[in-house]
Design a protein around this motif. Sequence first.
Motif, short mmCIF file in Angstrom:
data_model
loop_
_atom_site.label_atom_id
_atom_site.label_comp_id
_atom_site.label_asym_id
_atom_site.label_seq_id
_atom_site.Cartn_x
_atom_site.Cartn_y
_atom_site.Cartn_z
N GLY A 65 0.83 -1.20 0.00
CA GLY A 65 0.00 0.00 0.00
C GLY A 65 0.86 1.25 0.00
O GLY A 65 0.58 2.22 -0.72
N GLN A 66 1.94 1.25 0.79
CA GLN A 66 2.84 2.40 0.83
C GLN A 66 3.51 2.61 -0.52
O GLN A 66 3.64 3.74 -0.99
N ARG A 67 3.92 1.54 -1.16
CA ARG A 67 4.54 1.66 -2.49
C ARG A 67 3.55 2.26 -3.49
O ARG A 67 3.90 3.15 -4.28
N ASN A 68 2.33 1.74 -3.48
CA ASN A 68 1.33 2.21 -4.45
C ASN A 68 0.95 3.67 -4.20
O ASN A 68 0.81 4.45 -5.14
N VAL A 69 0.81 4.05 -2.95
CA VAL A 69 0.50 5.44 -2.63
C VAL A 69 1.66 6.35 -3.03
O VAL A 69 1.46 7.42 -3.61
N ALA A 70 2.88 5.92 -2.75
CA ALA A 70 4.06 6.73 -3.09
C ALA A 70 4.13 7.00 -4.59
O ALA A 70 4.36 8.14 -5.01
N ILE A 71 3.94 5.98 -5.40
CA ILE A 71 4.07 6.18 -6.84
C ILE A 71 2.94 7.06 -7.37
O ILE A 71 3.18 7.92 -8.22
N CYS A 72 1.74 6.88 -6.86
CA CYS A 72 0.64 7.70 -7.35
C CYS A 72 0.77 9.16 -6.92
O CYS A 72 0.45 10.06 -7.69
N LEU A 73 1.26 9.40 -5.71
CA LEU A 73 1.46 10.78 -5.30
C LEU A 73 2.61 11.42 -6.06
O LEU A 73 2.59 12.62 -6.33
N SER A 74 3.59 10.62 -6.45
CA SER A 74 4.72 11.16 -7.21
C SER A 74 4.37 11.42 -8.66
O SER A 74 4.83 12.40 -9.25
#
Length: 141
Positions: A65-74
């Motif tokens: 979840g952290q990986r997916n959130v990080a990429i989408c926010l970036s």
Amino acid sequence: MQLLLAGLFACGCVSLVDAVPWPVAESYINPTVECSQSANPGACRHTRDTWKTEYSDAIAGKYQGQRNVAICLSTGCDKAIQPDKILGCAWRIIIAKSGHAEFDDTDAMNLKVFCGPDYVAQADRRVAETQARTMVMMIGK
């Protein structure tokens, strides 16, 4: 607003007891774009359909979840999410500091890219580091 909160936490002017709760997942959805306007409408719709779960997993300390959130926010994930480079970098820092067993070379590379000088300014990186420290405490890792 994020900069103000980060500064208040950094100086100790506000404690986590006084902290506002996590923003709701829907607040990150890009309101200015319909998925039909995206280069990949299917991916945009999928991101929006799964965002609430991914975000909940991220703030619960779950690695993927952290990986997916990080990429989408970036990146904005096909215009589904409002990009926030500083917050995306903060999530990359959280991933690196959380001690996830799944952490790998891809995560290290993403930290270097999405928190690097070609992507965010040095001052923004410092803001991201401050945010990440606060967020890690809120996650409890």
